[in-house]
Structures are given as C-alpha cells and as structure tokens.
Design an enzyme around this catalytic site. Structure first.
Site, PDB file in Angstrom:
ATOM      1  N   GLU A 155       0.830  -1.209   0.000  1.00 11.88           N
ATOM      2  CA  GLU A 155       0.000   0.000   0.000  1.00 11.88           C
ATOM      3  C   GLU A 155       0.861   1.253   0.000  1.00 11.88           C
ATOM      4  OE1 GLU A 155      -0.653  -2.702   1.786  1.00 11.88           O
ATOM      5  OE2 GLU A 155      -2.582  -3.319   0.939  1.00 11.88           O
TER       6      GLU A 155
ATOM      7  N   HIS B  37     -11.982  -5.978   7.848  1.00  6.49           N
ATOM      8  CA  HIS B  37     -12.750  -5.754   6.622  1.00  6.49           C
ATOM      9  C   HIS B  37     -13.985  -4.937   6.944  1.00  6.49           C
ATOM     10  CE1 HIS B  37     -10.366  -9.376   5.883  1.00  6.49           C
ATOM     11  NE2 HIS B  37     -10.314  -8.976   4.632  1.00  6.49           N
TER      12      HIS B  37
END
Lengths: 466, 405
Positions: free
Chosen positions: B138, B209
């Site tokens: 990322e 999540h």
C-alpha cells in the site's frame, strides 16, 4: 479452474498491450523477459526445472545448500581515478573535457565554502538549521553533470550539489535558507529543503525515503509521456537517498514497483557510513545497498563516490540503461564518508572519533582528488585556488546579505496552497487570525512580513489562493 | 465454473481476506441485498433487513433520478439505467479513462476487474499501461500514485480495503496532503490523485474488513474525503474527485456495492465536493449521516415519524472534509435538535466535529444536546457486529430521547 488456464490468464494479461492512446508501432520492440514467458506448469518427474510460477528459471538440485551471503565476495567498487588523481585505465581516460572538469571543481569548492559559512551562520543563530554535504560533493555534482536538464530529480536533503550543478543560484539558496519573501517554498519548509520547477527538482520533504516511490511513479508518468511524444528526447527520473533511508519500507516498495512496472529511473544511494549516529553495522548486515538490487531484478552498480569521474561515467551509463527496452530501473550505490556532522543539531563526536573524520578528510575526499587530477594536467595551482576561494566566499556573503535583508513572506502564505482554493473553514480561520492580529498588535511581528496584516485582507478578497 | 468466476489466485486471496460481497454470479445479487441484517431476529419491528428495493434513499424510477437539480440540464433530459454501486464506480472510471489520457487506474488485483469488480473490463479496453496490478504494497502504490500525479498524471489508486490503508498513512498524510503547500511557487502538486477504498461494515468483515477510518484523513489539511451513499452519488462524486486538483480519499461503502441498485443517468455528470444534501425535509429534528448508515437512519425515521408523529430532516454529508457546515447549521437552526450517526467509534469521530460545530454556531437554537449514535469504543469482533454498529433501534431510540429531552 485448472492451473493451466490460470497460467494462460496471467500471460494474456502480462503481454505488452498498448492502450488505445498509444500507437503500437511507437512502442520499442522488446526481448521477452522471463516474467512474460508462458509455459506449462505441470512438471514431470524428469523435468530439470521446477516450473513453479514464482521462480520459472529455477532448476532442481539434490544438494542441500543454503545460500550464505557471508561466503560471497563483496560487490566491487567502480573507480576511474585513484586517490592521487591518477587515471587507472589510461586508454579509456576520464571522458571529461578540461573545461568541464574545472566547472565541476569550482562547483564542488563553492558548495564546500557555502557549507562552511552557513554552518557558521547557524551557529551564530542567523539560520535555524543547516546540513552540509562535506565528503559527498562528488556524488551530487558528478551525477547531476551528466543528466539531461529535463530529467526529473527527487532528493533526500544532502544533495545541494545537484541544485548547484543544475543552476540553482546562490541567491536562490540563500532565499530558501532565510525563508524570505523570495523563497520558492514561501517560507514553509526548514532550511535545505530546496525545490525548483525550472530545474525539474521536486521540493525536499523531511520524511525519509518517501520520495523513492514518488520517483517510481514519476518515472512511470514520464515513460508514458515518452511514448506519447516520441519526438521529444526521452527523459528519466533520478532519485537520491542515504543508506539509512534504504531501511525504510518505502525503499523496498519503490524498487519493487519500479521493477514490475519497468520504469526509467536511476536510484542513487549515498552510502556515507552513518545515519545520524547509527553506523552501517547497525543499519544492515548484507553487502550494503547494492546487493539488494539483484533481489528486485534491477541492474546495479557500486561506485566510488569520491571519484567524480567514476560517478559521471556510471551515471551516464545508468541513464542509457534506464531507457533501454522501453524503460527499466537502475540502482547505484555511491560509497562515501559523511565528513560533517549529520546536521547543525548534531555533534558527531559523541559517537565517532575525531581522528576517524580527520583521516577521511586528509586521506581521500572528492574535492582534493579532482584537484590532484587538475594539478596533474597543469590546469590548477595554488594561486588559482586562492583566487577561487576568495572570490567564491565574497559572492556567497553578498548573496547572504541580500537574502538576510529581505522581508519574510506575506502571512497569507501560511494558508495558501493547502488546497487549490481557500476552503470555507480556512476563510473563518483567516478572519479569526486577522482579528487577533489587529487587537493584539504588540504581540506579533507582523511588520517583518511582506504586506503586514493587510495580506490577509487580500487573501480573503481574492478568489483563488495563488 | 462460468467465465465470471474468479481465478484461483483470487479465491485463495479470499480465504485470507474473507468478506461478504463475494458473489461472482449475478444471481447472487439478491442474496447480497439482505446480507447485512440477515441475522434479524424473528418478530423484530425495527431491526429488520434494509429494504433496498423500496428505500427512499435510492431512485427507483428514471423520473426521480432525473429530477435531481444538481444534474446539468442535458443530463436531466437524458437516459438512465438501473445499476449497482460497483457498476457506477466502473462507469466513472471508464469515462475518466476515455476522456483524459492522463488517467491511470491501478492497485492490487485491479487488472482482472478487482475483488469487488469495480475495474471490470477496464484493462482490456484501455490497455495494461493505464489499468494495471501493482505489487502488494500500500505504501508503494500510494507513493507511486503521488509521484505520477506530481508529473501531471491523474492516477486513481485503489486500496483493497480501507482497513489496509495504514501502511500508506505516511504517504497520504505527510506527502499527498502537503505536496502543494511545501512546493510553494514552484506550483508542483499531486492534485490529480484519487485514492479509492472500500469502507465500512459488511456483515462479517470482523476486525480488518469493516473499518471506517475517514476521520483520520479529515484531521489532515490538504485532503478531500468523500463517501457516496448510492450509485448515482458514487458516479458523480468520483468523476468530480478525479477532476479536482486536490488529492481525494474516496471511500466506497462496500456493503452497497451490489446491494444499492438504482436508476443512474447514463451520461457523465459531476457532483459538488463540498456540499451536503438534504435527503428528506423535516422540522423537529435533524439527522446528519453519510454512507451506509443513511439507510438505517431512513428506516428509523419512518418508524419514529409513525410512532411519535414527528418530522425528521435527514442530511447526507457526502464530503466528510472539507464539509458543508452551512447546510447542517441551517437545518439545526430550524429544527433545534440534532443527531449524528456513523459507523466508526464516537471518540474524536466525525460526530464530534459536527456536534462541536453545532454547539458553537447554533447554541441558542438548541433544545436538546446533540446526540451521537456511533460504533462503540471497541473493535468490530466478528459475531458482535450487530451489537456494535448503529442499527435502526439505536437511531430510533436516539430520536425518541432527543425529542423527549
């Protein structure tokens, strides 16, 4: 879904497929690198290669042997002249014209004198901060001297020589150091955080290694722009960082993405032995930074950073290599020794011996090595040296005086350029600050700033912050 | 397996990162709709499944979709099509790629269409130079995007889940947000940058999540933080995000990717990046929210209005930062009561900023304390989600308490 069809999916995606905006004929022809090679994954008992998708060229072995870095020879350090200025390969020479060598020398000397004076100015409290380049002038000046002016550069902070070689003026240096009204950074950055659009050098930020993935992305942008405009001379991106910064995750992330996207970028590591107080033995245990290049699939070279001719030849070749096959990253580790303190906020004798520093100063540094070469060719002597040093000192001090006399930037610039336009919230804050400054005039030094409090009125009246 | 099935590589990824909208067959769409509150208790009156088919949040007819006064005249005269949120995102990306060759779309697993299908067919139509996979890093892909933007491209980078944006936090907070400011008169900036990320709870996303980290970015000057509530909003706000010269954090509520289906104008259009929208007029109480909880609020309002005979105004913030204080304050000055609803926890959340602003600017009009209905101060443990995230009952009760104060 079978593994076979998975393989074909990967391969169909990996095939070089120009977008609708790029004419396929403009794309340089490519040899098929290994990551694009598609083959059946199913291996037979007699197969010589493992054919695991993660390492297609790996062969089976019956010998259990760990790869031990300690058994490998260290990567050699490329040099062109020895520490007495003697050319090692006379046939090849130094590929540098005499006049050019003199320019390089003058720039390195100018940088070193500026460093001495500014370090002293900080000690007198006239600057808030400074960082010298002592011992690393050759890396910055040498590499910058063989780049195309259009090549885009990302720096860490100890690459003042890159700015100098590319034409950053003494006034521009001083304006930045003093955060005055002429500073391109509008007085927002600490000293030594230079930037120049004209010279295609991005503004320095203090955060270490963050510029390395930026360079990969910028190089990708430039790769696409090179493809879109084949008439203009292809450009590359060059990114500088120290060996300490190479421990950051951003170094890993950047080299990996640079390799997978095959970007035309040259990554130059200045390995000067220390990251503030931390010696390289506490920084890494591999063979420096260069040994990591192969792991990413990146062509790599280790260079003697005190040898400006080696730095130049290596950078010129790296630039060529970076443009081959439509673009690819190159890593260079330039070896040096950080002669100065880390910064004006550091006393390096708290963690290293004075004698060690003196040794490096005397034994080998990029400026004296080039001077010895110049003297060997009768291009330089003591008189010229004295004249250069005295003139340069005067020029720097004159620029210093000019910059110190200028006002600070307008207060409005505290708020501008955060977003493209002033937000409603900022507008409220500017109004509140203006009110405070007007009601407590004796508490603030608004008159040091261009335009005084009125600059805030202008900001509120203007539609855009620029 | 049909052609729409994910490759095995993605399947294995799903085993590692399980989340709800893993429905690669279109027939699963209907299942996804009731996913969120599938654990609704028999006989529950308030905490029922969200009725996406009939919620007033979505445009169920072409006529209402085209009535939106924010749309330009020519779009309002045009056609609509019934699509879900991921298709709306795909539409916006497709338009940006088509009209501006500087646009790039990349991230982890973007090339085959993305794990949420938002980038379906883009690589095949626009080439893998412009739509491509990045290594699984990322910080690397966001840093790469900043660099590309600083050299004039308009990169749309994808973080696979907002939960995984933290490795890129330094790049976003120290680099993207400050690039223009520190570059001063050189004029260099990374304003072409958009970072998309699926956000919010999804029924069984657990710790990694489910997160809604918007407030971490709204505490950073120089960024725009946007969260759409519907396919129409997603398309118009994403196109504006790509067009603006400020870096944008674009958070897509992942539970809505398939569940939220509505009539969306076919033509491209741009929605403002600094305006809240009054979704429903009311006179007794104002509810401020954004993203998925708007559906919860809408259901709670329907029940509360029926039970208490009150009238509730519902505001979608849309842009979390810079946010539209004027619309919120105008509403609260009218109603005298306010509730802020969001999934992320209360402390220093968006609700804190909205409540403090209301207190400061509408103090004399307030008839009750500003109530915050938010996630509790805990992590989203897998089987506890329904107790942690604001539901219809809690919003309903907040309306009751605020009215009764």
């Amino acid at each position: 879904m079978s593994l076979r069809s998975r393989c074909s999916r990967i391969c169909s995606n990996a095939i070089h497929r120009p977008s609708i905006y790029f004419n396929a004929s403009q794309t340089p022809s490519k040899v098929n690198p290994v990551w694009q090679t598609c083959r059946s994954v199913a291996s037979t008992p007699s197969a010589e290669k493992a054919l695991f998708p993660g390492a297609l060229n790996s062969e089976f072995t019956n010998t259990l042997e760990f790869l031990r870095p300690s058994n490998k020879k260290s990567i050699p350090t490329y040099r062109v002249v020895d520490q007495y200025g003697g050319v090692i390969n006379k046939e090849m020479g130094v590929e540098t014209e005499d006049e050019e060598a003199l320019v390089l020398y003058r720039n390195m000397v100018c940088l070193s004198i500026m460093d001495l004076l500014m370090f002293e100015a900080q000690r007198q409290g006239r600057l808030s901060f400074y960082m010298v380049s002592a011992g690393e002038e050759g890396i910055a000046v040498g590499s910058a001297s063989v780049l195309n002016p259009a090549d885009v550069v990302f720096c860490q902070y100890r690459e003042t020589g890159v700015y100098m070689q590319r034409g950053f003026t003494l006034d521009e240096f001083m304006n930045q150091l003093f955060s005055n009204s002429q500073d391109a950074g509008r007085g927002r950055n600490m000293p030594v955080h230079y930037g120049s659009k004209k010279l295609n050098i991005h503004t320095v930020s203090s955060t270490l290694a963050t510029q390395i993935p930026h360079a990969a992305g910028a190089a990708y942008a430039i790769k696409l722009q090179n493809m879109q405009n084949p008439e203009i001379e292809p450009r590359i991106v060059v990114c500088y960082f120290g060996e300490g910064a190479a421990s950051e995750g951003d170094f890993h992330a950047a080299l990996n993405i640079a390799a997978t996207r095959q970007v035309p970028a040259v990554f130059i590591c200045r390995n000067n032995g220390y990251a503030i107080s931390t010696p390289t033995s506490d920084q890494y245990r591999g063979d420096g930074i260069a040994s990591r290049g192969a792991g990413y699939g990146i062509p790599t070279l280790r260079v003697d950073g005190n040898d400006i001719f080696a730095v130049r030849r290596a950078t010129r070749e790296a630039r060529k290599l970076a443009l081959e096959n439509g673009g690819q990253p190159v890593l260079m580790e330039m070896m040096a020794y950080r002669v100065g303190h880390h910064s004006t906020s550091d006393d390096s004798f708290a963690y290293r011996q004075k004698i060690e520093v003196e040794d490096w100063k005397r034994r080998d540094n990029p400026i004296t090595r080039l001077r010895k070469w110049l003297e060997g060719r009768q291009l330089w002597d003591e008189d010229k040296e004295r004249e250069l040093r005295s003139r340069t000192r005067k020029e720097i001090l004159a620029a210093f005086d000019r910059a110190e006399k200028l006002k600070k930037p307008a207060i409005r610039h505290a708020f501008g350029d955060v977003w493209e336009d002033l937000t409603e919230e900022q507008r409220m804050h500017v109004e509140e600050l203006r009110d405070i400054l007007r009601r407590y005039p004796k508490e603030y030094d608004v008159d040091q700033h261009e335009g005084g409090v009125e600059s805030l009125d202008e900001l509120l009246a203007a539609k855009s912050t620029k | 397996m049909t052609a729409a099935s994910p490759p095995i590589r993605v399947l294995s990824r799903y085993l590692l990162r399980p989340q709800a909208p893993f429905h690669f067959h279109s027939r699963c769409q209907h299942l996804a709709r009731s996913q969120r509150n599938s654990s609704a208790v028999a006989g529950a009156r308030l905490n029922n499944s969200v009725e996406y088919d009939s919620t007033p949040i979505l445009h169920h007819t072409s006529r209402t979709a085209l009535q939106n006064p924010e749309l330009p005249e020519d779009v309002r005269k045009g056609q609509t099509k019934r699509i879900n949120l991921y298709t709306a995102v795909n539409d916006a990306l497709r338009h940006a790629l088509q009209t501006d060759e500087r646009t790039l779309v990349f991230g982890e697993d973007v090339q085959f269409g993305g794990v949420f299908r938002c980038t379906m067919n883009l690589a095949s139509d626009f080439g893998t130079e412009r739509v491509f996979n990045t290594p699984l890093s990322e910080q690397g892909l966001v840093g790469f995007a900043i660099g590309a933007a600083s050299e004039g491209m308009r990169p749309v980078a994808e973080i696979q889940f907002a939960d995984y944006v933290f490795p890129a936090f330094d790049q976003i907070v120290n680099e993207a947000s400050k690039y223009r400011y520190r570059s001063g008169t050189t004029g260099v900036h990374c304003g072409g940058l958009v970072i998309r990320m699926p956000t919010g709870v999804v029924g069984h996303g657990a710790l990694y999540h489910s997160q809604s980290p918007e407030v971490l970015f709204s505490h950073t000057p120089g960024l725009r933080v946007v969260i759409p509530r519907s396919p129409t909003q997603a398309k118009g706000l994403l196109l504006s995000a790509i067009r603006t010269n400020d870096p944008v954090i674009f958070m897509e509520p992942k539970v809505l990717y398939r569940a939220a289906v509505e009539q969306v104008p076919v033509s491209p259009y741009y929605l403002p990046l600094d305006k809240a929208e009054v979704l429903k007029q009311g006179k007794d109480i104002t509810i401020v929210s954004y993203g998925t909880p708007l559906y919860t609020c809408s259901a709670a309002i329907a029940a509360a209005e029926k039970d208490f005979g009150c009238s509730v105004e519902l505001i979608d913030l849309r842009t979390i930062y810079p946010w539209d204080r004027a619309t919120v304050l105008e509403s609260v000055k009218k109603t005298g009561r306010a509730i802020v609803v969001h999934e992320s926890m209360m402390n220093a959340g968006v609700g804190a900023e909205v409540a403090a602003t209301i207190q400061e600017k509408a103090f004399l009009r307030l008839e009750a304390p500003v109530k915050r209905v938010t996630g509790w101060a805990t992590h989203t443990g897998l089987i506890y989600e329904k107790f942690i995230i604001p539901d219809v009952t809690r919003v309903y009760d907040a309306i009751k308490q605020t009215l009764d104060y």
